[in-house]
Motif scaffolding. Structure first.
Motif, PDB file in Angstrom:
ATOM      1  N   UNK B 256       0.833  -1.206   0.000  1.00 55.87           N
ATOM      2  CA  UNK B 256       0.000   0.000   0.000  1.00 55.87           C
ATOM      3  C   UNK B 256       0.869   1.258   0.000  1.00 55.87           C
ATOM      4  N   UNK B 257       1.999   1.194   0.726  1.00 50.78           N
ATOM      5  CA  UNK B 257       2.927   2.331   0.744  1.00 50.78           C
ATOM      6  C   UNK B 257       3.454   2.594  -0.658  1.00 50.78           C
ATOM      7  N   UNK B 258       3.874   1.539  -1.334  1.00 53.98           N
ATOM      8  CA  UNK B 258       4.456   1.701  -2.667  1.00 53.98           C
ATOM      9  C   UNK B 258       3.426   2.203  -3.672  1.00 53.98           C
ATOM     10  N   UNK B 259       2.222   1.617  -3.625  1.00 60.78           N
ATOM     11  CA  UNK B 259       1.218   2.026  -4.618  1.00 60.78           C
ATOM     12  C   UNK B 259       0.729   3.448  -4.336  1.00 60.78           C
ATOM     13  N   UNK B 260       0.693   3.833  -3.046  1.00 62.01           N
ATOM     14  CA  UNK B 260       0.277   5.205  -2.720  1.00 62.01           C
ATOM     15  C   UNK B 260       1.261   6.206  -3.329  1.00 62.01           C
ATOM     16  N   UNK B 261       2.541   5.927  -3.165  1.00 56.55           N
ATOM     17  CA  UNK B 261       3.539   6.866  -3.703  1.00 56.55           C
ATOM     18  C   UNK B 261       3.547   6.864  -5.225  1.00 56.55           C
ATOM     19  N   UNK B 262       3.320   5.682  -5.827  1.00 53.96           N
ATOM     20  CA  UNK B 262       3.289   5.608  -7.294  1.00 53.96           C
ATOM     21  C   UNK B 262       2.154   6.464  -7.847  1.00 53.96           C
ATOM     22  N   UNK B 263       1.048   6.532  -7.105  1.00 50.02           N
ATOM     23  CA  UNK B 263      -0.094   7.305  -7.594  1.00 50.02           C
ATOM     24  C   UNK B 263      -0.051   8.766  -7.121  1.00 50.02           C
ATOM     25  N   UNK B 264       0.917   9.112  -6.290  1.00 49.39           N
ATOM     26  CA  UNK B 264       1.072  10.501  -5.827  1.00 49.39           C
ATOM     27  C   UNK B 264       2.515  10.979  -6.051  1.00 49.39           C
ATOM     28  N   UNK B 265       2.917  11.112  -7.323  1.00 47.05           N
ATOM     29  CA  UNK B 265       4.320  11.491  -7.582  1.00 47.05           C
ATOM     30  C   UNK B 265       4.668  12.894  -7.090  1.00 47.05           C
ATOM     31  N   UNK B 266       3.633  13.685  -6.781  1.00 43.80           N
ATOM     32  CA  UNK B 266       3.888  15.066  -6.357  1.00 43.80           C
ATOM     33  C   UNK B 266       4.379  15.140  -4.906  1.00 43.80           C
ATOM     34  N   UNK B 267       4.239  14.058  -4.157  1.00 45.65           N
ATOM     35  CA  UNK B 267       4.638  14.081  -2.744  1.00 45.65           C
ATOM     36  C   UNK B 267       6.155  14.252  -2.612  1.00 45.65           C
ATOM     37  N   UNK B 268       6.553  15.192  -1.780  1.00 40.83           N
ATOM     38  CA  UNK B 268       7.970  15.477  -1.591  1.00 40.83           C
ATOM     39  C   UNK B 268       8.337  15.157  -0.142  1.00 40.83           C
ATOM     40  N   UNK B 269       9.312  14.315   0.051  1.00 44.56           N
ATOM     41  CA  UNK B 269       9.679  13.951   1.424  1.00 44.56           C
ATOM     42  C   UNK B 269      11.117  13.422   1.444  1.00 44.56           C
ATOM     43  N   UNK B 270      11.668  13.300   2.631  1.00 45.12           N
ATOM     44  CA  UNK B 270      12.977  12.676   2.814  1.00 45.12           C
ATOM     45  C   UNK B 270      12.755  11.238   3.275  1.00 45.12           C
ATOM     46  N   UNK B 271      13.564  10.330   2.778  1.00 48.96           N
ATOM     47  CA  UNK B 271      13.397   8.938   3.176  1.00 48.96           C
ATOM     48  C   UNK B 271      14.715   8.208   3.189  1.00 48.96           C
ATOM     49  N   UNK B 272      14.784   7.232   4.081  1.00 49.24           N
ATOM     50  CA  UNK B 272      16.007   6.453   4.185  1.00 49.24           C
ATOM     51  C   UNK B 272      16.172   5.593   2.940  1.00 49.24           C
ATOM     52  N   UNK B 273      17.376   5.594   2.375  1.00 50.23           N
ATOM     53  CA  UNK B 273      17.634   4.759   1.209  1.00 50.23           C
ATOM     54  C   UNK B 273      17.954   3.344   1.681  1.00 50.23           C
ATOM     55  N   UNK B 274      18.305   2.503   0.767  1.00 49.77           N
ATOM     56  CA  UNK B 274      18.434   1.083   1.069  1.00 49.77           C
ATOM     57  C   UNK B 274      19.729   0.730   1.799  1.00 49.77           C
ATOM     58  N   UNK B 275      20.655   1.665   1.869  1.00 48.93           N
ATOM     59  CA  UNK B 275      22.005   1.292   2.285  1.00 48.93           C
ATOM     60  C   UNK B 275      22.328   1.763   3.696  1.00 48.93           C
ATOM     61  N   UNK B 276      22.807   0.875   4.513  1.00 51.50           N
ATOM     62  CA  UNK B 276      23.200   1.203   5.879  1.00 51.50           C
ATOM     63  C   UNK B 276      24.267   0.205   6.316  1.00 51.50           C
ATOM     64  N   UNK B 277      25.054   0.577   7.273  1.00 56.29           N
ATOM     65  CA  UNK B 277      26.113  -0.310   7.737  1.00 56.29           C
ATOM     66  C   UNK B 277      26.502   0.084   9.156  1.00 56.29           C
ATOM     67  N   UNK B 278      26.801  -0.908   9.961  1.00 55.66           N
ATOM     68  CA  UNK B 278      27.229  -0.671  11.338  1.00 55.66           C
ATOM     69  C   UNK B 278      28.744  -0.860  11.384  1.00 55.66           C
ATOM     70  N   UNK B 279      29.436   0.108  11.973  1.00 54.66           N
ATOM     71  CA  UNK B 279      30.908   0.012  11.982  1.00 54.66           C
ATOM     72  C   UNK B 279      31.464   0.761  13.183  1.00 54.66           C
ATOM     73  N   UNK B 280      32.241   0.089  14.019  1.00 55.29           N
ATOM     74  CA  UNK B 280      32.919   0.693  15.182  1.00 55.29           C
ATOM     75  C   UNK B 280      31.993   1.546  16.041  1.00 55.29           C
ATOM     76  N   UNK B 281      30.847   1.020  16.371  1.00 55.71           N
ATOM     77  CA  UNK B 281      29.927   1.716  17.277  1.00 55.71           C
ATOM     78  C   UNK B 281      29.090   2.794  16.613  1.00 55.71           C
ATOM     79  N   UNK B 282      29.270   2.952  15.309  1.00 54.64           N
ATOM     80  CA  UNK B 282      28.466   3.938  14.581  1.00 54.64           C
ATOM     81  C   UNK B 282      27.539   3.236  13.598  1.00 54.64           C
ATOM     82  N   UNK B 283      26.402   3.861  13.384  1.00 59.97           N
ATOM     83  CA  UNK B 283      25.490   3.382  12.351  1.00 59.97           C
ATOM     84  C   UNK B 283      25.521   4.409  11.222  1.00 59.97           C
TER      85      UNK B 283
END
Lengths: 173, 360
Positions: B256-283
């Protein structure tokens, strides 16, 4: 004893007949479903044939990142394959691989990053454009289809190839 | 009578204990609040850019996975696993698509373990093993799945001696999002807490640290999950403030999240991308804002200190992409050459210590 044997034979016969008739009706049904898909496809194709697409404000992007209007490109008599990056990959492969003369083939992809277009071109050995939305799309472009553009810039030979029926696609080509 | 009272009292105590432990679990979600008024800039110099060589054999789509091992960079780009040297010169491919021995149908994911390369192929449900030189060693087929209860893994990762799988949707069956497999890949145990209830194939992501801690992410909910006691638990919630995707959308099922955004391309927001990594106590994680602008964030898991970085390149010739990979003391980030769209992506080298200096 005789009665039991007769009963047993009757049961055996009825089970066999049931099995055969079930198989027949199943094959009949699957044949029917494919046929109904073809019928729906034919109606969909008829809807789009003759649509003027060169006058539309559709912008297409080539692999060098430049934007074009469809009417500015020499696409007459080219077989244009249209699909989205989210479309079923084996279906796309089936359609693209069906066109043996790669000079005749042009691909319109929806939702592809421009940076990917030259890689598609190398892998498919044909010209590839990104076109996010077209007026002749159906199912939001997820179902791949093929078409040609005539001298007046209208859609002709619109067709939805199905992997389940390669013979028909060969006939179309 | 006394015994009865004791039993009732014990029963009450155990119920209270259960409730309190449940509450403490939900309280463990930590918010990572991003301060957009204090975005730090990282300038990458020309000599810190690896331009991956472009030849007819080395063409790359976007980067889906990367690993650095013994002076070579291994890059997965969809169904290719290509090898480059540290200067970006193309060396070779690791196998290819096909039906011959050692050939895969599709790369779901790859990783390097104990000096060998592994490719997991969902289509053939097989784990292929190669030497670093690309020579095929063996193939393990995962063919002992009870189809009534489980689906084949859509991706497979090493987790110490064991394995962890991201599972694929299985219709009405209640398939867990993740499972943990034994060393031989014969038996699996479901990770509870999150199940695949929709038919959408989505691009989720898993990261396993060297200490075997597992982080999991799925699109459009800005949450990082962690496995605790065989249960997938939300651990971090990224808070983009006013720039977040509306919460009523973020809590919907993924399809539902994906289809909502596909049908509302005008929505502008910040979102976490797919890439993350944990290293030496930092995320570390990347996120994307309007105009596909990419940022990098470093969150200190002990202190909660959060830094947001914007990355710039010489003359602004490169557009920074969300993909990154931390290789020891440096971070490699994907970037595209804005002047020539037909060349392979480049890798920007960012020294992790430079992120500290930016903080000074």
């Amino acid at each position: 004893m005789k009665m039991i044997r007769i009963c047993f034979l009757l049961i055996l016969c009825s089970v066999t007949i049931c099995g055969i008739s079930c198989k027949r009706s199943e094959s009949h049904r699957s044949g029917n479903s494919l046929e109904s898909v073809h019928k729906a496809d034919s109606i969909e194709c008829l809807k789009h044939i003759g649509t003027l697409i060169t006058e539309d404000s559709v912008i297409i992007t080539s692999s060098d990142g430049k934007d074009h209007y469809i009417g500015d490109l020499a696409l007459n008599d080219k077989i244009i394959v249209r699909f989205s990056v989210f479309a079923c990959k084996p279906c796309v492969d089936f359609i693209v691989n069906g066109v043996s003369n790669r000079n005749e083939l042009v691909v319109f992809i929806a939702k592809s990053p421009v940076y990917d277009l030259h890689v598609y071109e190398a892998e498919m050995n044909c010209t590839v454009f990104n076109v996010d939305r077209m007026i002749i799309d159906f199912d939001e472009g997820l179902t791949p289809y093929v078409f040609k553009i005539d001298d007046e810039g209208r859609v002709r030979d619109y067709y939805i190839p199905r992997r389940e029926n390669p013979t028909r696609y060969m006939e179309y080509l | 009578m006394r015994i009865k009272r004791t039993i009732i009292a014990l029963w009450l105590v155990s119920i209270i204990f259960c409730f309190s432990s449940c509450r403490s679990k939900t309280l463990e979600i930590r918010a990572i609040a991003l301060d957009f008024n204090n975005v730090l800039t990282i300038n990458v110099n020309e000599e810190d850019i690896i331009n991956l060589e472009t030849t007819t054999k080395s063409l790359l789509y976007d980067i889906c996975g990367l690993s650095v091992e013994k002076g070579s960079i291994y890059i997965q780009s969809r169904n290719h696993l290509r090898v480059f040297d540290l200067q970006g010169k193309y060396i070779q491919d690791i196998s290819s698509r096909g039906h011959g021995e050692g050939e895969y149908r599709r790369i779901s994911n790859f990783f390097i373990k104990e000096g060998n390369i592994f490719i997991y192929d969902f289509d053939s449900q097989s784990l292929f093993k190669y030497g670093l030189d690309g020579l095929f060693i063996s193939r393990t087929r995962i063919d002992n799945i009870d189809a009534n209860k489980m689906t084949p893994p859509s991706a497979l990762f090493p987790c110490g001696k064991d394995w962890i799988s991201v599972n694929c949707y299985g219709g009405d069956r209640n398939i867990p999002t993740l499972s943990i497999w034994d060393e031989t890949l014969h038996t699996s145990k479901a990770v509870k807490g999150r199940f695949l209830n929709s038919g959408t194939s989505f691009y989720d992501k898993l990261f396993v640290s060297e200490d075997r801690s597992v982080l999991y992410w799925e699109p459009l909910c800005d949450t990082i999950f962690e496995i605790k006691d065989y249960s997938l638990t939300p651990t971090y919630k990224i808070d983009f403030g006013e720039k977040s995707l509306q919460n009523n959308i973020a809590v919907k099922p993924i399809d539902e999240r994906l289809s909502y955004l596909a049908s509302h391309p005008e929505i502008s927001f910040y979102g976490m991308a797919r890439w993350f990594q944990r290293c030496n106590g930092n995320l570390y994680f990347s996120f994307v804002g309007p105009g596909k602008r990419v940022f990098l964030c470093r969150y200190n898991e002990a202190t909660g200190n959060t830094l947001v970085f914007s990355i710039t390149t010489p003359l602004g010739n490169y557009s920074v992409q969300p993909f990154f990979y931390i290789d020891n003391d440096r971070l490699l980030m994907e970037a595209h050459n804005e002047n020539d769209m037909t060349v392979n992506p480049s890798l920007l080298i960012i020294q992790l210590k430079d992120l500290d200096h930016e903080n000074d």
